[in-house]
Design a protein around this motif. Structure first.
Motif, PDB file in Angstrom:
ATOM      1  N   VAL A 213      39.834 -71.923 -35.878  1.00  0.00           N
ATOM      2  CA  VAL A 213      39.976 -73.425 -36.118  1.00  0.00           C
ATOM      3  C   VAL A 213      40.911 -73.964 -36.471  1.00  0.00           C
ATOM      4  O   VAL A 213      41.732 -74.889 -36.088  1.00  0.00           O
ATOM      5  CB  VAL A 213      38.926 -73.728 -37.119  1.00  0.00           C
ATOM      6  CG1 VAL A 213      38.801 -75.339 -37.663  1.00  0.00           C
ATOM      7  CG2 VAL A 213      37.533 -73.449 -36.770  1.00  0.00           C
ATOM      8  N   GLU A 214      41.836 -72.958 -37.501  1.00  0.00           N
ATOM      9  CA  GLU A 214      43.193 -73.567 -38.050  1.00  0.00           C
ATOM     10  C   GLU A 214      44.070 -73.203 -36.758  1.00  0.00           C
ATOM     11  O   GLU A 214      45.037 -74.449 -36.713  1.00  0.00           O
ATOM     12  CB  GLU A 214      43.700 -72.635 -38.921  1.00  0.00           C
ATOM     13  CG  GLU A 214      42.628 -72.971 -40.434  1.00  0.00           C
ATOM     14  CD  GLU A 214      42.915 -71.807 -41.490  1.00  0.00           C
ATOM     15  OE1 GLU A 214      43.718 -71.129 -41.357  1.00  0.00           O
ATOM     16  OE2 GLU A 214      42.520 -71.992 -42.780  1.00  0.00           O
ATOM     17  N   LYS A 215      44.154 -72.442 -35.850  1.00  0.00           N
ATOM     18  CA  LYS A 215      45.124 -72.267 -34.957  1.00  0.00           C
ATOM     19  C   LYS A 215      44.899 -73.494 -33.803  1.00  0.00           C
ATOM     20  O   LYS A 215      45.924 -74.087 -33.356  1.00  0.00           O
ATOM     21  CB  LYS A 215      44.886 -70.990 -34.243  1.00  0.00           C
ATOM     22  CG  LYS A 215      45.996 -70.647 -33.148  1.00  0.00           C
ATOM     23  CD  LYS A 215      47.483 -70.739 -33.808  1.00  0.00           C
ATOM     24  CE  LYS A 215      48.458 -70.297 -32.840  1.00  0.00           C
ATOM     25  NZ  LYS A 215      49.891 -70.301 -33.417  1.00  0.00           N
ATOM     26  N   MET A 216      43.774 -73.888 -33.500  1.00  0.00           N
ATOM     27  CA  MET A 216      43.345 -74.876 -32.729  1.00  0.00           C
ATOM     28  C   MET A 216      43.920 -76.081 -33.051  1.00  0.00           C
ATOM     29  O   MET A 216      44.556 -76.897 -32.477  1.00  0.00           O
ATOM     30  CB  MET A 216      41.916 -75.089 -32.453  1.00  0.00           C
ATOM     31  CG  MET A 216      41.287 -73.925 -31.658  1.00  0.00           C
ATOM     32  SD  MET A 216      42.155 -74.075 -29.970  1.00  0.00           S
ATOM     33  CE  MET A 216      41.010 -72.822 -29.070  1.00  0.00           C
ATOM     34  N   LYS A 217      43.809 -76.472 -34.512  1.00  0.00           N
ATOM     35  CA  LYS A 217      44.264 -77.578 -34.983  1.00  0.00           C
ATOM     36  C   LYS A 217      45.855 -77.747 -34.800  1.00  0.00           C
ATOM     37  O   LYS A 217      46.596 -78.776 -34.476  1.00  0.00           O
ATOM     38  CB  LYS A 217      43.704 -77.686 -36.482  1.00  0.00           C
ATOM     39  CG  LYS A 217      44.584 -78.861 -37.171  1.00  0.00           C
ATOM     40  CD  LYS A 217      44.001 -79.207 -38.505  1.00  0.00           C
ATOM     41  CE  LYS A 217      44.515 -80.595 -39.192  1.00  0.00           C
ATOM     42  NZ  LYS A 217      44.224 -81.731 -38.243  1.00  0.00           N
ATOM     43  N   GLN A 218      46.453 -76.463 -35.336  1.00  0.00           N
ATOM     44  CA  GLN A 218      47.989 -76.386 -35.009  1.00  0.00           C
ATOM     45  C   GLN A 218      48.304 -76.604 -33.600  1.00  0.00           C
ATOM     46  O   GLN A 218      49.342 -77.024 -33.298  1.00  0.00           O
ATOM     47  CB  GLN A 218      48.479 -75.049 -35.429  1.00  0.00           C
ATOM     48  CG  GLN A 218      49.841 -74.927 -35.428  1.00  0.00           C
ATOM     49  CD  GLN A 218      50.141 -73.277 -35.537  1.00  0.00           C
ATOM     50  OE1 GLN A 218      49.220 -72.440 -35.556  1.00  0.00           O
ATOM     51  NE2 GLN A 218      51.508 -72.901 -35.825  1.00  0.00           N
ATOM     52  N   LEU A 219      47.701 -76.132 -32.757  1.00  0.00           N
ATOM     53  CA  LEU A 219      48.187 -76.425 -31.224  1.00  0.00           C
ATOM     54  C   LEU A 219      47.826 -77.708 -30.485  1.00  0.00           C
ATOM     55  O   LEU A 219      48.329 -78.067 -29.540  1.00  0.00           O
ATOM     56  CB  LEU A 219      47.212 -74.972 -30.389  1.00  0.00           C
ATOM     57  CG  LEU A 219      47.754 -73.910 -30.769  1.00  0.00           C
ATOM     58  CD1 LEU A 219      46.766 -72.818 -29.888  1.00  0.00           C
ATOM     59  CD2 LEU A 219      49.387 -73.586 -29.999  1.00  0.00           C
ATOM     60  N   LEU A 220      46.909 -78.393 -31.195  1.00  0.00           N
ATOM     61  CA  LEU A 220      46.708 -79.705 -30.582  1.00  0.00           C
ATOM     62  C   LEU A 220      47.561 -80.936 -31.005  1.00  0.00           C
ATOM     63  O   LEU A 220      47.943 -80.745 -32.413  1.00  0.00           O
ATOM     64  CB  LEU A 220      45.130 -80.088 -30.822  1.00  0.00           C
ATOM     65  CG  LEU A 220      44.167 -79.402 -29.922  1.00  0.00           C
ATOM     66  CD1 LEU A 220      42.406 -79.611 -30.750  1.00  0.00           C
ATOM     67  CD2 LEU A 220      44.239 -80.038 -28.580  1.00  0.00           C
TER      68      LEU A 220
END
Length: 196
Positions: free
Chosen positions: A125-132
């Motif tokens: 979840v944290e990585k997805m937020k960072q990538l978007l």
């Protein structure tokens, strides 16, 4: 929870031995229908844990050229490249998702989340937020069946997914999928999460 070591060697061996039950050989209907509603073909798209990525092939053939396909295992990327000969090499990412540094407008989730060790879900979840990008969207399917020791695939529930994603995303849609393929009917949730 005790889990297998789901590293790149594990996935390489799954492909080598043809243990790829998630591979349906064409774009998943819910994702195809979502793609068909997109208007802007310039958006930057990522498909992580893409496997043979029939969704990426469909996107590419429909004019989405700012497309990036990522997998831990080399074999599915090679398979994809054989089918989509003119796909740029620098947009095929043989990499660990958690080490990726980039920004995307749209990330498509198709059997990646369920393949990860459940202990990595918060990191996902944290990585997805960072990538978007701000207001970027994470769209796809999550399995709707009990989370057990056996897997992948690993399941989960709407309640779990809401509590996991709501801290970082606005949940636009999270509902049982009405157009899943026959083998997955009643076992998938379609979602659209927007980066806060």
């Amino acid at each position: 929870m005790k889990k297998n070591n789901l590293d790149s060697i594990y996935w390489k061996n799954r492909y080598k031995h043809g243990q790829i039950g998630w591979n349906i050989g064409y774009p998943s209907t819910p994702l195809k229908d979502f793609i068909d509603q997109l208007k802007d073909k310039t958006i930057k798209i990522l498909i992580p844990g893409a496997g043979n990525s029939y969704e990426a092939e469909y996107l590419w053939n429909n004019g989405y050229k700012n497309l990036h396909v990522l997998d831990f295992a080399k074999q599915p990327l090679n398979n994809f490249k054989k089918r989509v000969i003119n796909f740029p090499e620098d947009q095929l990412l043989h990499s660990d998702f958690f080490e990726l540094n980039n920004k995307f407008d749209l990330i498509l989730e198709q059997t990646f989340f369920c393949a990860l060790n459940p202990s990595l879900r918060k990191d996902y979840v944290e990585k997805m937020k960072q990538l978007l990008q701000p207001n970027g969207k994470l769209v796809g399917l999550l399995f709707d069946f009990e989370l057990t020791e056996s897997g992948p695939p690993f399941g989960g529930s709407i309640i779990e997914y809401k509590s996991l994603f709501a801290t970082q995303f606005e949940i636009k849609v999270l509902t049982p999928s009405i157009n899943s393929i026959k083998e997955r009917q009643g076992k998938e949730l379609f979602f659209i999460f927007e980066n806060l």
